[in-house]
Structure formats: C-alpha cells, structure tokens
Motif scaffolding. Structure first.
Motif, short mmCIF file in Angstrom:
data_model
loop_
_atom_site.label_atom_id
_atom_site.label_comp_id
_atom_site.label_asym_id
_atom_site.label_seq_id
_atom_site.Cartn_x
_atom_site.Cartn_y
_atom_site.Cartn_z
N ASN A 1 0.87 -1.23 0.09
CA ASN A 1 0.09 -0.06 0.10
C ASN A 1 1.01 1.26 0.10
O ASN A 1 1.98 1.33 -0.65
N SER A 2 0.29 2.13 0.59
CA SER A 2 0.84 3.49 0.80
C SER A 2 0.89 3.75 2.33
O SER A 2 0.08 3.34 3.10
N LEU A 3 1.52 5.01 2.55
CA LEU A 3 1.78 5.33 3.95
C LEU A 3 0.84 5.44 4.67
O LEU A 3 0.38 4.59 5.80
N ALA B 1 2.47 17.79 13.42
CA ALA B 1 2.60 16.50 12.67
C ALA B 1 2.07 16.73 11.23
O ALA B 1 1.13 17.76 10.92
N PHE B 2 2.84 15.73 10.38
CA PHE B 2 2.28 15.90 8.91
C PHE B 2 0.92 15.82 8.79
O PHE B 2 0.08 14.86 9.41
N SER B 3 0.38 16.69 8.03
CA SER B 3 -1.15 16.81 7.85
C SER B 3 -1.83 15.30 7.72
O SER B 3 -3.05 15.16 8.32
N SER B 4 -1.19 14.55 6.88
CA SER B 4 -2.13 13.25 6.70
C SER B 4 -2.06 12.18 7.75
O SER B 4 -3.09 11.68 8.14
N ASP B 5 -0.87 12.42 8.57
CA ASP B 5 -1.05 11.45 9.82
C ASP B 5 -1.88 12.17 11.12
O ASP B 5 -2.66 11.52 11.47
N ARG B 6 -2.21 13.22 11.09
CA ARG B 6 -3.19 14.23 11.88
C ARG B 6 -4.67 13.62 11.35
O ARG B 6 -5.19 13.53 12.06
N MET C 1 7.84 6.59 9.71
CA MET C 1 9.34 6.44 9.68
C MET C 1 9.70 7.03 8.08
O MET C 1 10.72 7.15 7.56
N ALA C 2 8.65 7.74 7.49
CA ALA C 2 8.56 8.20 6.29
C ALA C 2 9.95 8.80 6.07
O ALA C 2 10.70 9.03 4.88
N HIS C 3 10.50 10.01 6.97
CA HIS C 3 11.59 10.42 6.64
C HIS C 3 12.74 9.97 7.50
O HIS C 3 13.96 10.70 7.46
N TRP D 1 6.00 3.40 6.63
CA TRP D 1 6.65 4.31 5.83
C TRP D 1 6.19 4.39 4.20
O TRP D 1 5.41 3.47 3.98
N CYS D 2 6.74 5.43 3.52
CA CYS D 2 6.71 5.39 2.20
C CYS D 2 8.10 5.16 1.63
O CYS D 2 8.92 5.29 2.31
N SER D 3 8.03 4.85 0.43
CA SER D 3 9.72 4.54 -0.18
C SER D 3 10.05 5.46 -1.34
O SER D 3 10.71 5.32 -1.98
N TYR D 4 9.04 6.57 -1.41
CA TYR D 4 9.65 7.62 -2.29
C TYR D 4 10.53 8.42 -2.05
O TYR D 4 11.03 9.39 -2.84
N LYS D 5 11.00 8.69 -0.60
CA LYS D 5 12.05 9.61 -0.27
C LYS D 5 13.31 9.08 -0.10
O LYS D 5 13.81 8.91 -1.47
C1 LIG Z 1 5.40 12.28 7.60
C2 LIG Z 1 4.61 11.91 6.26
N1 LIG Z 1 3.28 11.50 6.50
C3 LIG Z 1 2.55 11.04 5.68
C4 LIG Z 1 2.81 11.31 4.47
C5 LIG Z 1 1.56 10.80 3.38
O1 LIG Z 1 1.92 9.91 2.51
P1 LIG Z 1 1.05 9.07 1.43
O2 LIG Z 1 0.56 10.06 0.58
O3 LIG Z 1 2.28 8.10 0.77
O4 LIG Z 1 0.04 8.34 2.35
C6 LIG Z 1 3.92 11.71 3.79
C7 LIG Z 1 4.17 12.24 2.51
O5 LIG Z 1 5.17 12.83 2.16
C8 LIG Z 1 4.79 12.36 4.94
O6 LIG Z 1 5.91 12.62 4.68
#
Ligand SMILES: Cc1ncc(COP(=O)(O)O)c(C=O)c1O
Length: 441
Positions: free
Chosen positions: A119-121, A148-153, A235-237, A256-260
């Motif tokens: 999947n994705s993060l 926190a990163f918006s998507s996590d929140r 662990m994205a970053h 985590w994501c794998s694109y960074k």
């Molecule tokens: C800390 C963190 N969380 C979440 C995301 C969102 O990732 P995704 O779009 O792969 O779900 C990113 C994307 O850069 C991110 O840096």
C-alpha cells in the motif's frame, strides 16, 4: 537517533580540516567511497540541459537506473506472459513481496517476518491503527507531536471519529517550549507519564518532516510501554536516512513510504513493521486475501487465516509496477550499506551546516538540531527578513538549478543525501544561496 560513537566521530572529524574553498569540497568527493553510487542514478536536468543540484530526497528521491530496467522488465513480461507471469516471470508476481524482505530488514532492523511492503503510507497507518489503537474505557488517548504531517493528523482524527470519540478530549499534542523550534525528549516523556493509564497510543515520527529533528525512538517506546500504551512510528523521513533498529527498540508498529530516501519513485509501494510480540495474540485487523496464509490463499475459503508475521496485514496483491523500483533501490542500499551511508551523511550534513553558517552568516536561521544524533541528512532553514523574502530566496535557488523545497509558512528544506549528492553540490548550493541573500533585500 541512537547514532553510534563511530558515526559521531565521522561527523566531527571533518571539521578541523574544513575550508570554505571549492577545492575542499572536491577533495572530500575524491575521498568518498560512496561517490560511485551517484552514477547509478538518473539525475534531473534543467531546461538548459544542465544537471540540477538535487537536494530534495526528503520529498522524492531520484530514479535509480536499475529501477527503470526493472519496471521495463515487468512491463515486457506482462506483455509476453500475461497471466502466467504470476508464476513464470523472472520475479514471479505471486511471491513478489519476498523480493523486499532482506532490503527492508537492512533498513529497518527488523526480523524477516516483521516487515512487509504494501500500500501507501497513510493507508498503512490506518491499517496499523485499526489493529493497535483499541480504545478501552479511559484508555483512549493518542499522543502526537504538534505540527505533525497533515496526513498523519487526518488519519488520527479519522480513527477517533470512527470510534465515535471526541478529538478535543482524546487527541493530545506535544509542542516545543515557547521560543524553541524543536521538541525536548524529556517533555515527550513527561507528557506520556502524565497521560498515564489514559494513554492508548503514541504515534511519533522517526524524523519530523518540517524541522528535520530525529527522535530517540527507543526512549519513546520505553516511555509508552511503561504506561501500558502502544508505540507506533511514522518512518517516512527516517527510513533510508538513518539506520533503524525497530525490533531492538521494541516499537509495536511502524509505517513508511518508499519515495523519499528509498528512491523508489512517486507513489511507490510503502511498508509496515509489526513487532513479533504481536504475532501470538493475532490482533483483529482489516483483512484481505493477500494477508491470508499463502499455502491456502487460492483455496478461496470463506474464513480468513492470517499469514504468519507482518505479511498477515497485507490486504491486496502488490502493485508490481510501483513495487519493482523498490527492489532496485533496496539492492543499491544494501550494497552501499546503511551504516556507510549514515557515516557519509553525517559528514555531508555537518559540512553543509558549517559552510552555510560561515558563508551566509546571520542571513539564515537553522531550525534542525545541530547534534548528529538529533538529525538525519535534512536541514531546515529560515531566511532572515520574513517569509516573503524567504520565498523569494527559495525561488532564486530554483531558478539557479538548486532543487530543494519550501514548507509553509517559512521553511526551506534541503537534504544532501549520501548516495547521490556530492560535497560540490553543497558548495554550489552555498554559492547560489549567498548570491540570493545578497541580491534580495
Ligand atoms: C510524514 C508523512 N506522513 C504521511 C505522508 C503521506 O504519505 P502518503 O501520501 O504516501 O500516504 C507523507 C508524505 O510525504 C509524510 O511525509
């Protein structure tokens, strides 16, 4: 983040011979044992055909050449083999996940059965929280960092709403102290202790996306466990940036994501870690057929029998075309070695900070902590004179072939990455940054 003593020495060794001259950067590159890896990447070029100075691996890593070959191979085999490629392709699609195991172990410090690429993060974060955020009675609070990163929140808020909980009462955020930019570990620990038996989950970044601050995940895990809470990490970053020891640290889960820093391409397949201690209790999960035990998956039985280990959290069959680049990238990282990468990264980031401090002086404020153990390769900078000037300086950098990024309201992020960046890239950044700071009032 738990940098070894050897790592720290490697970073500091550089400083006595330091010079702001271009020759110093050239000498550092000549002595760099990882330098040949740069040639294994396709690096973007500008409109004028000149190579760009690519310092944006904290956002999207560049393409490993082998990734292009692997994707082409999968496309060709799909065209030639059709459905039989599930079994007869060079890397049979049916078992594709196994191609990642060794590489993911190398970058996460996990046991083989504790990691899975899928999947994705953000989706993985939801899947992990579905299993490991189980609010019971008063134990319903989630602790995250303020900013926190918006998507996590969003994911955390989504989970709270899903459980019909009031976010005001259940989401707790720790902020830096007044006048400070980054968090103190003792403040995180104090908040965890204060939440006591009301704390259900600590969800923490390995490295904070905006400030570049790295955290001692082992300490955060210990503090969470002392209160009977789950410790989960984004662990994205951090992945591919810092050596991780997820098993040893005792983290319950990580995503985590794998694109960074894993350089696996835009929207590449992400991943999850689940600590083996959770395999015996087999927590409830949002399941799908790819998490079913592989031996009987195709018997298409109505009951779900989870595969052993983290693989039991997979849901769907993996997207081969977005997964193939990760094989190439993990092979390269294993060959270079994450510890070697970290050793160079410490030197390169120390050089970057020292050079920018000496050449740009008070024109820049460094947000990222200075100690090597408190950061990875990213440096976050604030330009003196306010956000409008900062944005203009950032635009000037882009116009002059420096690829970094801008984070609202006022941060320029740069990430010299050890596999493809050179010391002369950083020298070029300093040249352009100094020029922009002089020109833009
Ligand atoms: C800390 C963190 N969380 C979440 C995301 C969102 O990732 P995704 O779009 O792969 O779900 C990113 C994307 O850069 C991110 O840096």
């Amino acid at each position: 983040m738990n940098a070894s003593a050897q790592d720290l020495t490697a970073g500091l060794e550089l400083l006595p011979q330091f010079s702001t001259a271009r020759d110093f950067a050239i000498d550092c590159d000549a002595a760099d044992i990882l330098a040949p890896y740069r040639r294994q990447f396709e690096l973007p070029v500008g409109a004028n055909g000149q190579p760009l100075v690519y310092l944006c691996g904290h956002s999207l890593g560049p393409a490993p050449r082998a990734a292009l070959d692997y994707v082409s191979e999968e496309l060709a085999e799909w065209a030639q083999l059709g459905v039989s490629g599930h079994h007869t392709a060079t890397r049979p699609w049916i078992d594709y996940a196994q191609n990642f195991t060794k590489g993911l172990q190398h970058v996460t410090g996990a046991l083989a059965n504790e990691v899975v690429a899928m999947n994705s993060l953000t989706i993985n974060l939801h899947l992990m929280m579905a299993s490991f955020y189980r609010p019971v009675g008063m134990r319903d609070k989630i602790l995250i960092e303020e900013g926190a990163f918006s998507s996590d929140r969003h994911a955390v808020l989504g989970q709270l709403a899903w459980h019909k909980l009031d976010a005001e009462a259940t989401l707790v955020e720790v902020a830096p102290r007044a006048g400070e930019e980054t968090l103190r570990i003792e403040d995180i620990e104090a908040k965890i202790e204060e939440l006591d038996s009301e704390l259900a989950l600590v969800l923490w970044p390995g490295v904070q996306y905006r400030t570049g601050q790295a955290f001692d995940c082992a300490r955060i895990t210990r503090a969470a466990h002392a209160q009977g809470a789950i410790a989960g990490f984004d662990m994205a970053h951090a992945i591919g940036n810092l050596p991780l020891e997820l098993h040893e640290w005792g983290a319950d889960f990580a995503v985590w994501c794998s694109y960074k820093y894993l350089n696996a391409g835009p929207g590449a397949i992400g991943g999850c870690f689940v600590h083996e201690r959770h395999f015996t209790s087999s927590p409830s999960r949002l399941s799908g057929w790819w998490g079913h035990e592989p031996q009987t998956r195709f018997q298409m039985q109505p009951e779900f029998k989870p595969a052993a280990g983290a693989a039991g959290w997979a849901v769907s069959n993996p997207p081969i075309l977005s997964a193939a680049p990760l094989i190439a990238s993990l092979e390269m990282i294993r060959s270079a070695g994450i510890d070697e990468m970290r050793a160079k990264s410490i030197r390169l980031t120390a050089y970057t900070e020292r050079l920018l401090r000496e050449r740009c002086g008070a024109g820049l404020q460094f947000i990222t902590p200075e100690a090597p153990e408190d950061r990875g390769c990213q440096l976050s900078l604030r330009v003196a004179g306010g956000p409008r000037r900062g944005r203009r300086v950032f635009d000037a950098l882009s116009d002059h072939g420096i690829v970094c990024d801008w984070r609202e309201p006022d941060i320029v992020r740069i990430a010299p990455a050890p596999l493809y960046n050179r010391f002369v890239d950083v020298f070029e950044l300093a040249e352009q940054l100094c020029a922009a700071l002089k020109e833009i009032s």
